[in-house]
Design an enzyme around this catalytic site. Structure first.
Site, PDB file in Angstrom:
ATOM      1  CG  HIS A   1      14.136  18.411   5.595  1.00  0.00           C
ATOM      2  ND1 HIS A   1      13.790  19.259   4.672  1.00  0.00           N
ATOM      3  CD2 HIS A   1      15.278  17.813   4.883  1.00  0.00           C
ATOM      4  CE1 HIS A   1      14.134  19.372   3.470  1.00  0.00           C
ATOM      5  NE2 HIS A   1      15.162  18.511   3.525  1.00  0.00           N
TER       6      HIS A   1
ATOM      7  CD  GLU B   1      15.281  15.057   1.761  1.00  0.00           C
ATOM      8  OE1 GLU B   1      15.778  14.553   0.938  1.00  0.00           O
ATOM      9  OE2 GLU B   1      15.240  16.153   1.894  1.00  0.00           O
TER      10      GLU B   1
ATOM     11  CG  HIS C   1      23.366  12.832  18.961  1.00  0.00           C
ATOM     12  ND1 HIS C   1      24.544  13.264  19.133  1.00  0.00           N
ATOM     13  CD2 HIS C   1      22.372  13.718  19.280  1.00  0.00           C
ATOM     14  CE1 HIS C   1      24.367  14.022  19.921  1.00  0.00           C
ATOM     15  NE2 HIS C   1      23.164  14.436  20.069  1.00  0.00           N
TER      16      HIS C   1
ATOM     17  CD  GLU D   1      21.700  13.393  23.348  1.00  0.00           C
ATOM     18  OE1 GLU D   1      22.412  13.410  24.620  1.00  0.00           O
ATOM     19  OE2 GLU D   1      21.895  13.961  22.537  1.00  0.00           O
TER      20      GLU D   1
END
Length: 127
Positions: free
Chosen positions: A5, A56, A74, A122
């Site tokens: 994550h 998360e 990003h 993005e």
């Protein structure tokens, strides 16, 4: 090894959960409050954590906002049609900050949207 994550600190967890679930179509996978530490962790994604990378969202109860650092870039999401994704995100209340079009110095079609805390996402067109 695999990436499990990415963690983002958010100022208003409910607002962020609305964005990631209602605007971007992710699912809330799990949420846990930690009263002694005064924070909540919420995990969102497009599939279960066993086989997918997820986000998360960390909400520190006593911190209403964060300054975005200049090292952060990003999050990237694959979409079949970036222009259509921008349109759908906009109709769901999301903020498009770069319309779909070819990337600078290339021909990959991309777009950018922004979450409620200012994090960039993005959209990369993949057929």
């Amino acid at each position: 090894m695999r990436i499990l994550h990415t963690m983002l600190r958010v100022g208003d967890l409910d607002r962020s959960l609305s964005f990631y679930t209602e605007v971007l179509g992710m699912r809330l996978l799990r949420r846990q409050d930690y009263p002694e530490g005064r924070f909540t962790l919420a995990f969102v994604g497009y599939g279960d954590e066993d086989g997918n990378t997820v986000l998360e969202l960390t909400h520190n109860w006593d911190t209403p906002a964060y300054e975005l650092g200049n090292a952060y870039g990003h999050i990237a999401l694959a979409v079949p049609d970036a222009a259509a994704a921008c349109h759908e995100i906009r109709t769901r209340g999301g903020k498009v900050v770069r319309e779909a079009g070819p990337m600078k110095h290339g021909n990959t079609v991309i777009a950018f949207v922004e979450d409620p805390d200012g994090y960039k996402i993005e959209l990369i067109e993949r057929a």
